[in-house]
Design a protein around this motif. Structure first.
Motif, mmCIF file in Angstrom:
data_model
loop_
_atom_site.group_PDB
_atom_site.id
_atom_site.type_symbol
_atom_site.label_atom_id
_atom_site.label_comp_id
_atom_site.label_asym_id
_atom_site.label_seq_id
_atom_site.Cartn_x
_atom_site.Cartn_y
_atom_site.Cartn_z
ATOM 1 N N SER A 60 0.852 -1.186 0.000
ATOM 2 C CA SER A 60 0.000 0.000 0.000
ATOM 3 C C SER A 60 0.888 1.237 0.000
ATOM 4 O O SER A 60 1.646 1.454 0.947
ATOM 5 N N ALA A 61 0.809 2.020 -1.080
ATOM 6 C CA ALA A 61 1.577 3.270 -1.185
ATOM 7 C C ALA A 61 1.035 4.093 -2.338
ATOM 8 O O ALA A 61 0.616 3.546 -3.359
ATOM 9 N N ARG A 62 1.020 5.416 -2.163
ATOM 10 C CA ARG A 62 0.664 6.363 -3.221
ATOM 11 C C ARG A 62 -0.633 5.997 -3.956
ATOM 12 O O ARG A 62 -0.710 6.041 -5.173
ATOM 13 N N GLY A 63 -1.663 5.620 -3.182
ATOM 14 C CA GLY A 63 -2.959 5.321 -3.779
ATOM 15 C C GLY A 63 -3.080 3.934 -4.389
ATOM 16 O O GLY A 63 -4.105 3.598 -4.971
ATOM 17 N N MET A 64 -2.024 3.121 -4.283
ATOM 18 C CA MET A 64 -2.049 1.759 -4.826
ATOM 19 C C MET A 64 -2.100 0.757 -3.684
ATOM 20 O O MET A 64 -1.445 0.946 -2.663
#
Length: 141
Positions: A60-64
């Protein structure tokens, strides 16, 4: 309800490898999945049954977000809150889009759905298990 970031942090703390492989021939340890709460919290509206939703977030990072998702028997109308690519690992789900196009997805099948699309999600098997990759796009005013 734990956030995607909380679940991803938990996975990292458990020593999750840098490359996670999801295959329909591998048994997923379902005890690693956390409850997601009511389908309404994810943009859904239950039409039939009492489906429960759970997931494990491996990234989970930068909207992903990527991981494993499980839904039990039931029918849910959902407005997808993210764009998603997924592959069915176990069970079956029949999805019907706004135009009436319907398709049953089984073990090994993949699909792509854009954020904002309305889909009827219908699980008739005890559960469906899928790997997923989601991206949340900024909503246009």
């Amino acid at each position: 309800m734990p956030s995607a970031q909380d679940l991803a942090t938990s996975a990292a703390a458990m020593g999750a490898p840098s490359m996670v492989v999801y295959t329909p021939d591998t048994t997923i340890d379902q005890s690693t999945l956390a409850p997601l709460g009511a389908p309404e919290s994810l943009g859904g509206r239950v039409l039939e049954g009492s489906p429960s939703l759970s997931a494990r977030v491996d990234y989970s990072a930068r909207g992903m977000t990527a991981g494993i998702f499980k839904a039990t028997t039931g029918r849910i109308e959902i407005t997808f809150p993210f764009t998603e690519h997924a592959t069915i690992l176990a069970g079956e789900v029949t999805m019907t889009d706004e135009s009436g196009q319907s398709r049953t997805f089984k073990k090994g099948d993949s699909y792509f759905i854009r954020q904002g699309q309305v889909v009827l999600w219908d699980v008739r098997t005890p559960y469906v298990l899928k790997s997923f990759f989601n991206i949340t796009e900024p909503l246009q005013p």
